[in-house]
Design a protein around this motif. Structure first.
Motif, PDB file in Angstrom:
ATOM      1  N   LYS A   2       0.831  -1.210   0.000  1.00 54.69           N
ATOM      2  CA  LYS A   2       0.000   0.000   0.000  1.00 54.69           C
ATOM      3  C   LYS A   2       0.863   1.257   0.000  1.00 54.69           C
ATOM      4  CE  LYS A   2      -3.957   2.002   2.426  1.00 54.69           C
ATOM      5  NZ  LYS A   2      -4.912   1.817   3.531  1.00 54.69           N
ATOM      6  N   LYS A   6       1.107   4.189  -2.966  1.00 53.40           N
ATOM      7  CA  LYS A   6       0.898   5.610  -2.688  1.00 53.40           C
ATOM      8  C   LYS A   6       2.106   6.431  -3.123  1.00 53.40           C
ATOM      9  CE  LYS A   6      -2.457   5.497   1.090  1.00 53.40           C
ATOM     10  NZ  LYS A   6      -2.752   5.881   2.474  1.00 53.40           N
ATOM     11  N   GLY A 414      -4.205   2.588  -6.386  1.00 59.21           N
ATOM     12  CA  GLY A 414      -4.180   1.140  -6.382  1.00 59.21           C
ATOM     13  C   GLY A 414      -3.820   0.681  -7.783  1.00 59.21           C
ATOM     14  N   ASN A 447      -6.407   0.804  -2.696  1.00 59.28           N
ATOM     15  CA  ASN A 447      -5.650   1.088  -1.473  1.00 59.28           C
ATOM     16  C   ASN A 447      -6.539   1.445  -0.292  1.00 59.28           C
ATOM     17  OD1 ASN A 447      -3.313   0.624  -2.871  1.00 59.28           O
ATOM     18  ND2 ASN A 447      -2.888   2.780  -3.260  1.00 59.28           N
TER      19      ASN A 447
END
Length: 863
Positions: A2, A6, A414, A447
């Motif tokens: 994750k 990001k 994501g 995410n």
């Protein structure tokens, strides 16, 4: 994972902004005349001015322009300024002198080792190679263009024209104007035929209404050439196999005055060698078909280089007065399949159109790489007094089995990827029957949504599809003329999809039966007589279930049954091997439930109350909903009762297998055009719209038949099903992140535009913009209900508001064109997001998730 995603999104946004800033600085700082020598002028633009544009096609005139300015992107000489002018040509020439010596020495060593010479890579050389040198104005090219214009106008019947050109010089640039005064054209007064052959005269005069030369039209050379070709084809349809267009000659009488022309069409006799080798003139001969030989696994290489050995190893079989030849012990096709669409018969008169139709049929089977029909004239004369024409049909089979891999995906908040593997067998049971098996999967990681059970993906979808295409019309009715004219095919297909999402699990089974055929070169028809869907949704997430109940959309996700039919009309004049402007138009219409509804009414069956239908289905959902904090204190019976009351399902409906079947009509259109411009540039745009309307046995449309937007081939700054419906605000969780619920609608409108250009070699670029959305259909006057929130009302289509609710994005695309395959990467940047409260312009918002660009990749162009 994750954190990495990001970080990737942040870096992508920074990189995109940096690239745009650098590009802007480069554009503003470049001067297009930077390396134009003194006394020379850069050709900046040209313009063609016509005094009568209705009589002359200005687009055709543009083809004769001998010198055109540097390629431009949005009216900016990108290849000249950004690439070519970024390198000093004098300094580059000195560098090339040094490089040449090094490369010569290197290639000398390679030659001694038996290796091919190669060129070293240098950045400045590469940039100059991509760039485009300034187009220096050349007056001789302007004069050459004037001559080409003159030839064109004469061919179009304009003999009293005036052509002039002017050049305006300013700041080392020149703008050229071509001024054309066409004058009055010659017009055809009459067309007469003096052919000296009664049979040919009768044939031609019976078709004069279909011929291009007629009184009142321009005295056009192109039309006269077209007339000769069409008359030749008409005669070839009547047995005149050896007739050539050159046998027709024209006489034009221009003495009538007032620019009028009387045309007489005459015909010369056929030229032929006699027994002594002398060329003599004879009457034109008609031919009938003689023996027909078909080679079903013809190998042109072996047949040319060792013909005696090739033909001696063939096995012959007779079927329907045709002799079939194939390699020993290798019969690849049943003869009945190959003759089914043939319109060439022994003893029939030769017909060019029948020959084309037969070739088209054999090609349409999809099992032959090449199809050749060779006709060999003989001196034999048959009982009808016509010459005999023997026919050899040479068929080279294609590879019977193949595999294909397709891949597409996106990265934003994501990542998401879709992949499919397709297996095709083109000659099942030796009958040219095609079998297709496709296995597909779609995997997604969002995410902002937690993943359960240590899974990698939030959403997973797996599917399998099997289809069989039979090269004939399977029907209880004998439609002989339809079959021979359109060569229809029968298609049977079955498909199963399993989808496990974070908010629901769904299984969809589909089976259909229908036909497709081509009514012309450009038009395809596809009809599904029976199209069956069965949907099972065993699980819904508690929060999503509550969301569906609150928005009155729960019944769209119920288990349901669909039995319908569909029709598709497709027109496209696209040519794979030619860069010509083309159009694409697709119209779909689908209807479902009518047959079942009529059957129930004829049988006078009783309807089941809506509350009873929902009560039989709602048990598992009520148990799921009890886990939600809002319903935790309620009993299962209370939740069931509340659901039925909330959803207002008091209307009764007919059912099948305990389920209410869906009744609706659905239609959508898709239109796009592509225009090719100078060099490898093109402009393409697309518009699409559709609607689904439930009626009769249904108050709502099933979700699997609703529309959605977003993704690699739609609105590219958002994921599939992320936008809509309407301008309903985004839903947030306790942490302030968007909760991604799939968005569907009963109405959709979408528009896309792309400016495509070549960057270098196999790398193409595109600047694009997309807009669109989906809306719910307000067939229950929900927008007038005072108890419904204003936010929920914005999900529904409103004629006074819908145009303000389009999601809008722009972006840049990179494409690798490998001829057989186009790999595409697009970065979509959101501009206007209808989900945002108050101001919808994205870059005025503080939250990063509205601003993030989306990277998508796919195979092939989006439209």
């Amino acid at each position: 994972m994750k954190k990495l995603l990001k970080k990737f999104n942040l870096q992508t946004a920074i990189l995109l902004k940096t690239m745009l800033l650098l590009l802007l600085v480069t554009i503003l700082s470049c001067n297009s005349t930077k390396y134009v020598n003194e006394g020379e002028y850069l050709l900046n633009s040209y313009e063609v001015l016509l005094d009568n544009p209705k009589q002359v096609n200005i687009d055709e005139l543009d083809l004769f322009i001998k010198q055109k300015p540097n390629k431009k992107i949005v009216n900016y000489p990108f290849y000249l300024n950004v690439f070519y002018n970024s390198i000093d040509p004098v300094k580059e020439a000195k560098r090339e002198e040094k490089r040449k010596k090094e490369e010569d020495a290197m290639n000398h060593k390679r030659e001694l080792k038996g290796k091919a010479p190669r060129e070293k890579f240098y950045v400045t050389r590469w940039i100059r190679h991509i760039g485009e040198a300034p187009v220096i104005f050349d007056k001789s090219m302007t004069l050459a263009t004037d001559k080409e214009f003159s030839k064109y106008l004469i061919n179009r019947g304009f003999y009293f024209f005036n052509i002039s050109d002017t050049a305006t010089f300013k700041d080392k640039k020149v703008n050229v104007k071509y001024i054309i005064e066409t004058g009055k054209p010659y017009v055809i007064e009459s067309v007469t035929y003096d052919l000296k052959n009664r049979d040919i005269t009768n044939i031609i005069q019976s078709k004069t209404s279909d011929l291009p030369l007629k009184a009142g039209l321009f005295f056009d050379t192109d039309s006269m050439q077209s007339q000769r070709m069409k008359m030749t084809d008409i005669l070839k349809d009547k047995g005149y196999f050896l007739f050539q267009k050159e046998y027709f000659v024209y006489e034009a009488d221009t003495t009538l005055g007032d620019k009028k022309v009387a045309i007489t069409i005459k015909m010369q006799q056929q030229l032929k060698k006699d027994e002594k080798g002398n060329i003599i003139k004879v009457e034109h001969e008609k031919f009938d078909i003689g023996e027909i030989k078909m080679f079903t696994d013809f190998d042109p290489k072996i047949a040319i280089f060792d013909s005696s050995a090739y033909y001696s190893n063939l096995t012959a079989n007779d079927f329907n007065n045709i002799t079939f030849y194939h390699k020993s012990q290798r019969k690849l096709f049943h003869p009945s399949v190959l003759v089914r669409g043939l319109k060439i018969y022994e003893d029939s008169t030769f017909n060019l159109n029948h020959t084309k139709t037969s070739r088209q049929y054999l090609s349409s089977l999809g099992v032959f790489k090449t199809v050749n029909l060779n006709f060999i004239p003989s001196e034999e004369v048959n009982a009808k007094g016509n010459k005999v024409l023997n026919c050899k049909i040479q068929l080279t089979p294609t590879v019977p089995q193949s595999y294909k891999l397709e891949l597409e995906g996106s990265i934003s908040g994501g990542w998401r990827t879709e992949a499919s593997v397709n297996y095709e067998h083109r000659n099942l049971f030796k009958s040219a029957t095609s079998l297709n098996l496709t296995l597909s999967t779609a995997l997604e990681r969002i995410n902002s949504i937690p993943v359960e059970d240590n899974r990698i993906f939030n959403n997973e979808k797996y599917g399998a599809e099997l289809s069989i295409t039979i090269p004939k019309f399977l029907s209880p009715f004998r439609l002989t003329s339809f079959n021979q004219k359109y060569l229809p095919k029968t298609n049977l297909a079955a498909k199963i999809d399993y989808q496990r999402r974070y908010d629901y699990t769904r299984t969809v089974i589909n089976a259909n039966y229908g036909y497709f055929w081509k009514s012309s070169t450009y038009v395809t028809h596809n009809i599904k007589l029976a199209d069956l869907y069965a949907t099972k949704i065993p699980q819904l997430d508690t929060s999503y279930l509550a969301y569906l109940v609150e928005t009155n959309n729960f019944d769209r996700f119920f288990d349901h049954f669909i039995l319908g039919s569909a029709y598709t009309y497709l027109y496209t004049n696209k040519r794979q091997t030619r860069r010509i402007n083309f159009n694409f138009f697709k119209f779909d219409i689908e209807w479902a439930g009518n047959l079942l509804y009529a059957s129930h009414q004829l049988a006078k069956a009783e309807k089941t109350k809506g509350s009873e239908i929902f009560a039989s289905i709602i048990n598992p959902y009520a148990e799921i909903l009890q886990k939600d904090p809002e319903y935790a204190s309620s009993t299962l019976d209370e939740i069931k009762s509340q659901l039925v009351t909330t959803l207002d399902q008091d209307n009764s409906a007919y059912t099948i297998f305990g389920l209410d079947y869906k009744q609706y009509i659905k239609s959508n259109v898709d239109f796009h055009q592509t225009f090719f411009m100078q060099g490898k540039m093109s402009w393409a745009y697309r518009v699409a719209a559709g609607a689904i309307i439930p009626y009769g046995n249904s108050q709502t449309a099933p979700v699997i038949k609703q529309f959605y937007v977003g993704g690699a081939n739609s609105i590219r700054a958002w994921a599939p099903r992320e936008i809509g419906p309407g301008s309903r605000e985004a839903v947030f969780d306790a942490n302030g992140d968007i909760i991604f619920y799939e968005s569907y609608g009963d109405i959709f409108i979408e528009a896309n535009a792309e400016y495509r250009f070549n960057i270098w070699w196999m790398f193409d670029g595109a600047i694009f913009a997309d807009a669109g959305n989906v809306w719910m259909l307000d067939n229950q006057n929900i927008q007038q209900d005072a108890e419904v929130s204003e936010n929920d009302k914005r999900m529904y289509f409103n004629v006074n508001r819908f145009y303000k609710e389009f999601a809008l994005n722009t972006g840049f695309g990179l494409r690798m064109d490998m001829d057989f395959l186009i790999v595409r990467f697009d970065i979509g940047v959101p501009l206007f997001d209808p989900r945002i409260e108050q101001s919808n312009w994205v870059w005025g918002q503080g939250k990063a998730y509205f601003k993030r660009p989306q990277l998508t990749f796919g195979i092939g162009l989006p439209f």
